[in-house]
Structures are given as C-alpha cells and as structure tokens.
Write an enzyme that holds these catalytic residues in place. Structure first.
Site, PDB file in Angstrom:
ATOM      1  CB  CYS A  73      -0.863  -0.033   1.259  1.00  0.00           C
ATOM      2  SG  CYS A  73      -1.873   1.431   1.486  1.00  0.00           S
ATOM      3  CB  CYS A 178      -2.795   4.212  -5.408  1.00  0.00           C
ATOM      4  SG  CYS A 178      -4.161   3.284  -4.665  1.00  0.00           S
TER       5      CYS A 178
HETATM    6  N1  DGL Z   1      -3.875   0.611  -2.202  1.00  0.00           N
HETATM    7  C1  DGL Z   1      -3.514   1.666  -1.345  1.00  0.00           C
HETATM    8  C2  DGL Z   1      -2.388   2.508  -1.846  1.00  0.00           C
HETATM    9  O1  DGL Z   1      -1.530   1.954  -2.475  1.00  0.00           O
HETATM   10  C3  DGL Z   1      -4.603   2.340  -0.589  1.00  0.00           C
HETATM   11  C4  DGL Z   1      -5.633   3.091  -1.352  1.00  0.00           C
HETATM   12  C5  DGL Z   1      -6.683   3.586  -0.398  1.00  0.00           C
HETATM   13  O2  DGL Z   1      -7.075   2.797   0.453  1.00  0.00           O
HETATM   14  O3  DGL Z   1      -7.088   4.742  -0.508  1.00  0.00           O
HETATM   15  O4  DGL Z   1      -2.297   3.666  -1.603  1.00  0.00           O
END
Ligand code: DGL
Length: 294
Positions: A73, A178
């Site tokens: 993440c 993301c």
């Molecule tokens: N998949 C995550 C990232 O890479 C989180 C996205 C989210 O929950 O807003 O930032």
C-alpha cells in the site's frame, strides 16, 4: 505461534496486484494477505486513523509470527513505513511509486496517488530527487480522491469494466502511486495513451533478497512444503481478532489462531490465507489474482 510466513497488507484489494507480482519471490512459504476491506479506502482518512488501523493488522502479523511483511500500500508506506520498521521485530518492505524510472525516460510524468500519499513528505522528497536528477522530465502529482474506492467496489462486485474517475491531463508517462490502480493498469495506459509504471516488480525483487537473508539467518525454512488452506475472514472488529472465520454454504466456521486450527484443508499447494476486516464478496477475484485454484 510461529509460522515463518510472508504477510502482505493493504487497505483492501489493491495489494493483490503486489502479491501477484511477488508470487515467485515467495516460493512455497505460507502467505497471509490482509486487506482491511471493511475500512477501505484509506487515502482520504486522517493520518491517525491510518496509523491505528495499520498497527492493528501488524499486531496480528506479529502474533502469527510472520518472517517478513510487505506493505502493499503506497499510502501506508508514505505515512508510516519508518514507524512500522521501528515497532515490529520482522523485516518490513514498503512500496514506492516508480517516479525515478519514469522520470529517467523524460517528458511529462504524471504521478497519480491517493490524497494522503500526494501530501506526504516522502513522495515530495522522491519527486524532488527525480526532478533534480532528470532535468528533461516535468513531474506533476495529482491526488485521485475517488479512484481507489471505485476500484475496490468494482473488484468486490466483479465489475472491473465500470468507469473510473481518472483526471484528464496530458502525459507521456503515468506513475501509479497506489496499488489499487495497478489492477486497472491497462485501462489507465489506454486512457492516457502513455507508458505506465508501478512499483510492484521492485517490491518482488526486494522481497526475494530479504527472504534469502532470512533463510540464511534461519528465520525461515523453505524446505518444508506446506499444506494448503483457504480461509476467508469475516469479523466486524479487528481489535479482538482471535479467529479466522470461514463462510461456507452459508455456515460460519471459526478457527482459533492456532496452527492446527488454521490448516483446515489439505492440498498439494501453498498455504494462502486471505484475511479481511469485512466479508470477501468476490472470492474468484482473489483466487485469480494469485492464480490459486482449488
Ligand atoms: N492501495 C492503497 C495505496 O496503495 C490504498 C488506497 C486507499 O485505500 O485509498 O495507496
């Protein structure tokens, strides 16, 4: 409980794109994929909530005795990777947007991310370095407030062909800041007509190195070929999480977080646990992402 497994963490389904890229690096070690799907997306939440939720997941990883954890993440990496590394006894790998490889190629570089990542000092520092190093590139960051949530919902409902809120900006390269965005990488490439970069391969390479170090230090053993299990979790509150809860034919079965309880199905494959804070609606999607078929 000592499992020597590899843990992956994300707010929801986005980290599955990282998990998928890491398939080979992990080898036959047990895997725990934790998506905080009841509380995704994280990107618009305040920093204190993101920190608290992430610590809940990492406390679980610690109780499971994982050998290595991957923060799959960008938001959590941007907000608190140093804090996590200081707080837990196992190695933790974060994910960085691939700004440097994109900027190296020059031209207009568009970095798409969540609000929390866009506002983070970590991303600003990375962009400043890339901008200084590659003068032929012009880097612009845009926070996409709705995109991760839209992708989370689309995956949950098996509707990956729905429309997504992508900002209309001209770009030669697009950096996905993301991990959710990697799930629609081809769509993004078509939309911008640009080359798209994510950090997933870099994570896979780093994970391979860290696992090799851990094997050398005898923190994990690759010799044992583990039995497989498929457990999806449904639990309202993570705070008192002590059970895997599996739903099958409408029936809930609970498994205490003890080794013998977790291994409930024997197959000649890998142990793979999908954990979540809410119901996993689209199990096929999870399985496909890891090419894991029962
Ligand atoms: N998949 C995550 C990232 O890479 C989180 C996205 C989210 O929950 O807003 O930032």
């Amino acid at each position: 409980m000592q499992t020597g497994g590899i843990a992956f963490f994300d707010s929801g389904v986005g980290g599955l794109s990282v998990l998928s890229a890491c398939r080979e690096s992990v080898g036959s070690l047990p895997i725990y994929y934790f998506g905080d799907n009841a509380r995704a997306p994280y990107g618009n939440r305040n920093i204190e909530d993101i920190r608290a939720y992430t610590h809940e997941a990492f406390s679980l990883f610690q109780r499971l005795g994982v050998a290595v954890a991957v923060v799959a993440c960008n938001t959590v990496t941007a907000v608190m990777i140093d804090e996590l590394r200081a707080a837990y006894p196992f190695p933790i790998i974060g994910i960085e947007p691939a700004v440097l490889p994109a900027a190296r190629k020059g031209g207009r570089v568009l970095v798409l991310s969540t609000k929390a990542t866009a506002e983070s000092e970590r991303l600003k520092r990375l962009i400043a370095v890339a901008q200084r190093r590659f003068l032929g590139s012009k880097i612009q960051t845009l926070a996409c407030d709705r995109l991760a949530g839209e992708i989370e919902t689309a995956c949950k409902c098996g509707r990956l062909w729905s429309s997504f809120s992508l900002p209309r900006v001209a770009a030669d390269r697009v950096v996905l800041g993301c991990t959710h965005y990697s799930l629609i990488k081809d769509r993004i490439a078509d939309f911008y007509g640009a080359e798209v970069f994510d950090g997933n391969v870099a994570v896979a390479n780093r994970l391979k190195e860290v696992i090799a170090e851990q094997v050398k230090n005898r923190a994990v053993s690759c010799e044992k070929s583990p039995q497989s299990a498929y457990v999806s979790l449904s639990k309202k509150s993570l705070r008192n999480l002590r059970f895997f809860v599996e739903k099958r034919k409408g029936k809930l079965r609970r498994f205490l977080l003890k080794k013998e309880a977790c291994f409930w199905k024997v197959r000649n494959a890998q142990s793979l646990y999908f954990l979540g804070s809410g119901r996993i609606f689209n199990r096929q999607f999870y399985e496909r992402m890891f090419a894991f078929k029962q």
